[in-house]
Design a protein around this motif. Structure first.
Motif, PDB file in Angstrom:
ATOM      1  N   HIS A 107       0.857  -1.201   0.000  1.00 42.52           N
ATOM      2  CA  HIS A 107       0.000   0.000   0.000  1.00 42.52           C
ATOM      3  C   HIS A 107       0.885   1.240   0.000  1.00 42.52           C
ATOM      4  O   HIS A 107       1.056   1.884   1.045  1.00 42.52           O
ATOM      5  CB  HIS A 107      -0.914  -0.004   1.231  1.00 42.52           C
ATOM      6  CG  HIS A 107      -1.658  -1.284   1.422  1.00 42.52           C
ATOM      7  ND1 HIS A 107      -2.760  -1.616   0.673  1.00 42.52           N
ATOM      8  CD2 HIS A 107      -1.437  -2.330   2.252  1.00 42.52           C
ATOM      9  CE1 HIS A 107      -3.196  -2.807   1.051  1.00 42.52           C
ATOM     10  NE2 HIS A 107      -2.406  -3.265   1.989  1.00 42.52           N
ATOM     11  N   THR A 150       0.653   4.277  -0.754  1.00 43.37           N
ATOM     12  CA  THR A 150       0.137   5.593  -0.359  1.00 43.37           C
ATOM     13  C   THR A 150      -0.425   5.587   1.064  1.00 43.37           C
ATOM     14  O   THR A 150      -1.131   6.516   1.456  1.00 43.37           O
ATOM     15  CB  THR A 150      -0.957   6.067  -1.337  1.00 43.37           C
ATOM     16  OG1 THR A 150      -2.033   5.119  -1.311  1.00 43.37           O
ATOM     17  CG2 THR A 150      -0.411   6.207  -2.751  1.00 43.37           C
ATOM     18  N   ALA A 151      -0.097   4.560   1.843  1.00 51.72           N
ATOM     19  CA  ALA A 151      -0.632   4.441   3.202  1.00 51.72           C
ATOM     20  C   ALA A 151      -0.343   5.689   4.033  1.00 51.72           C
ATOM     21  O   ALA A 151       0.744   6.270   3.962  1.00 51.72           O
ATOM     22  CB  ALA A 151      -0.038   3.214   3.891  1.00 51.72           C
ATOM     23  N   SER A 152      -1.319   6.071   4.816  1.00 46.69           N
ATOM     24  CA  SER A 152      -1.181   7.224   5.702  1.00 46.69           C
ATOM     25  C   SER A 152      -0.407   6.832   6.955  1.00 46.69           C
ATOM     26  O   SER A 152      -0.211   5.644   7.235  1.00 46.69           O
ATOM     27  CB  SER A 152      -2.562   7.731   6.107  1.00 46.69           C
ATOM     28  OG  SER A 152      -3.187   6.765   6.941  1.00 46.69           O
ATOM     29  N   MET A 153      -0.040   7.829   7.751  1.00 49.04           N
ATOM     30  CA  MET A 153       0.631   7.554   9.015  1.00 49.04           C
ATOM     31  C   MET A 153      -0.286   6.738   9.931  1.00 49.04           C
ATOM     32  O   MET A 153       0.189   5.851  10.638  1.00 49.04           O
ATOM     33  CB  MET A 153       1.070   8.858   9.692  1.00 49.04           C
ATOM     34  CG  MET A 153       2.272   9.522   9.031  1.00 49.04           C
ATOM     35  SD  MET A 153       3.796   8.571   9.201  1.00 49.04           S
ATOM     36  CE  MET A 153       4.396   9.181  10.772  1.00 49.04           C
ATOM     37  N   ALA A 154      -1.565   7.015   9.901  1.00 50.20           N
ATOM     38  CA  ALA A 154      -2.509   6.255  10.735  1.00 50.20           C
ATOM     39  C   ALA A 154      -2.506   4.783  10.312  1.00 50.20           C
ATOM     40  O   ALA A 154      -2.489   3.884  11.162  1.00 50.20           O
ATOM     41  CB  ALA A 154      -3.911   6.844  10.629  1.00 50.20           C
ATOM     42  N   GLU A 155      -2.507   4.532   9.004  1.00 56.53           N
ATOM     43  CA  GLU A 155      -2.484   3.148   8.511  1.00 56.53           C
ATOM     44  C   GLU A 155      -1.153   2.467   8.833  1.00 56.53           C
ATOM     45  O   GLU A 155      -1.122   1.286   9.175  1.00 56.53           O
ATOM     46  CB  GLU A 155      -2.734   3.128   7.001  1.00 56.53           C
ATOM     47  CG  GLU A 155      -4.142   3.549   6.627  1.00 56.53           C
ATOM     48  CD  GLU A 155      -4.303   3.851   5.142  1.00 56.53           C
ATOM     49  OE1 GLU A 155      -5.391   3.563   4.620  1.00 56.53           O
ATOM     50  OE2 GLU A 155      -3.342   4.369   4.513  1.00 56.53           O
ATOM     51  N   ARG A 182      -0.883   6.218  16.818  1.00 49.65           N
ATOM     52  CA  ARG A 182      -0.309   7.296  16.006  1.00 49.65           C
ATOM     53  C   ARG A 182       0.663   8.114  16.842  1.00 49.65           C
ATOM     54  O   ARG A 182       1.696   8.562  16.346  1.00 49.65           O
ATOM     55  CB  ARG A 182      -1.414   8.170  15.424  1.00 49.65           C
ATOM     56  CG  ARG A 182      -2.114   7.479  14.266  1.00 49.65           C
ATOM     57  CD  ARG A 182      -3.275   8.256  13.707  1.00 49.65           C
ATOM     58  NE  ARG A 182      -2.928   9.616  13.350  1.00 49.65           N
ATOM     59  CZ  ARG A 182      -3.804  10.518  12.947  1.00 49.65           C
ATOM     60  NH1 ARG A 182      -5.081  10.193  12.848  1.00 49.65           N
ATOM     61  NH2 ARG A 182      -3.425  11.720  12.629  1.00 49.65           N
ATOM     62  N   HIS A 227       4.511   8.831  15.927  1.00 49.35           N
ATOM     63  CA  HIS A 227       5.034  10.202  15.823  1.00 49.35           C
ATOM     64  C   HIS A 227       6.156  10.477  16.822  1.00 49.35           C
ATOM     65  O   HIS A 227       6.984  11.364  16.581  1.00 49.35           O
ATOM     66  CB  HIS A 227       3.900  11.221  15.955  1.00 49.35           C
ATOM     67  CG  HIS A 227       3.115  11.367  14.688  1.00 49.35           C
ATOM     68  ND1 HIS A 227       3.592  12.038  13.594  1.00 49.35           N
ATOM     69  CD2 HIS A 227       1.904  10.881  14.329  1.00 49.35           C
ATOM     70  CE1 HIS A 227       2.701  11.993  12.612  1.00 49.35           C
ATOM     71  NE2 HIS A 227       1.663  11.289  13.034  1.00 49.35           N
ATOM     72  N   SER A 246       7.232  12.818  10.974  1.00 46.40           N
ATOM     73  CA  SER A 246       6.406  12.968   9.772  1.00 46.40           C
ATOM     74  C   SER A 246       6.554  11.730   8.896  1.00 46.40           C
ATOM     75  O   SER A 246       7.457  10.910   9.099  1.00 46.40           O
ATOM     76  CB  SER A 246       6.851  14.210   8.979  1.00 46.40           C
ATOM     77  OG  SER A 246       8.149  13.992   8.423  1.00 46.40           O
ATOM     78  N   ARG A 247       5.690  11.632   7.916  1.00 43.35           N
ATOM     79  CA  ARG A 247       5.772  10.518   6.963  1.00 43.35           C
ATOM     80  C   ARG A 247       7.101  10.579   6.217  1.00 43.35           C
ATOM     81  O   ARG A 247       7.728   9.546   5.961  1.00 43.35           O
ATOM     82  CB  ARG A 247       4.590  10.582   5.989  1.00 43.35           C
ATOM     83  CG  ARG A 247       4.430   9.335   5.124  1.00 43.35           C
ATOM     84  CD  ARG A 247       3.140   9.409   4.299  1.00 43.35           C
ATOM     85  NE  ARG A 247       2.791   8.148   3.698  1.00 43.35           N
ATOM     86  CZ  ARG A 247       3.333   7.658   2.582  1.00 43.35           C
ATOM     87  NH1 ARG A 247       4.258   8.325   1.936  1.00 43.35           N
ATOM     88  NH2 ARG A 247       2.933   6.493   2.099  1.00 43.35           N
TER      89      ARG A 247
END
Length: 187
Positions: A20, A22-27, A36, A40, A45-46
């Motif tokens: 994945h 494009t996964a977000s930080m939450a994912e 999260r 962090h 940051s990502r």
């Protein structure tokens, strides 16, 4: 409950991002089994996380090169040694396909100056090996050495994709990769 280390987060993130991208930080936090806030605390940051992933990928790539004696082999003219080093390096790169695949395909590798510089250095080490193999008659001399490097790169991306999608069993991958490389670029 045991604390999760930054290294464990990096491992989980690489595996998740390979599937994945494009996964977000939450994912990514969820994939690593942390909150999260914990993610962090380790990576602000990502982009920071992607740089850490890139460093890990480059580390694994260099470890594979060093383990097979790439630099020493590139100084030789012994066909058996060069052929064996190429075969062993391909096999070693299959073992680190998740990390190495990230280094080959993630955008962070192309835009972060330190990661790009290190990636270029590692590629140049391989190009020296390919050139030595061409001089020794192991690889076809009429092919541009950069073409061989790009073919190698393409085959390694195919390894990562085949493993990610489950198209080929990991136990079969090294044999397929070695065969594809030597039957395309070999003499």
């Amino acid at each position: 409950m045991m604390a999760v280390t930054a290294d464990q987060i990096v491992t989980a993130a690489i595996h998740h991002l390979n599937d994945h991208p494009t996964a977000s930080m939450a994912e990514l936090a969820e994939a690593a089994g942390v909150s999260r806030a914990t993610l962090h605390r380790h990576f602000s940051s990502r982009d920071d996380l992607l740089v850490a992933l890139g460093r890990r990928a480059l580390e694994r790539w260099q470890q594979a090169q060093d383990a097979v004696g790439l630099t020493a082999a590139a100084q030789e003219n012994d066909q058996d040694r060069l052929r064996g080093t190429l075969r062993d390096l391909l096999t070693a790169l299959v073992e680190v396909a998740d990390e190495h695949g990230f280094a080959l395909t993630d955008h962070a590798m192309a835009v972060h100056p330190d990661l790009l510089r290190r990636s270029d250095e590692l590629e140049e080490r391989e190009i020296a090996l390919f050139a030595a193999a061409q001089r020794a008659g192991v690889l076809r001399a009429e092919l541009p050495v950069r073409w061989i490097s790009n073919t190698w790169y393409g085959l390694l991306v195919a390894v990562r994709e085949s493993l990610r999608r489950g198209d080929v069993a990991r136990r079969d991958m090294a044999g397929l990769l070695v065969d594809a490389f030597f039957n395309g670029a070999g003499r």
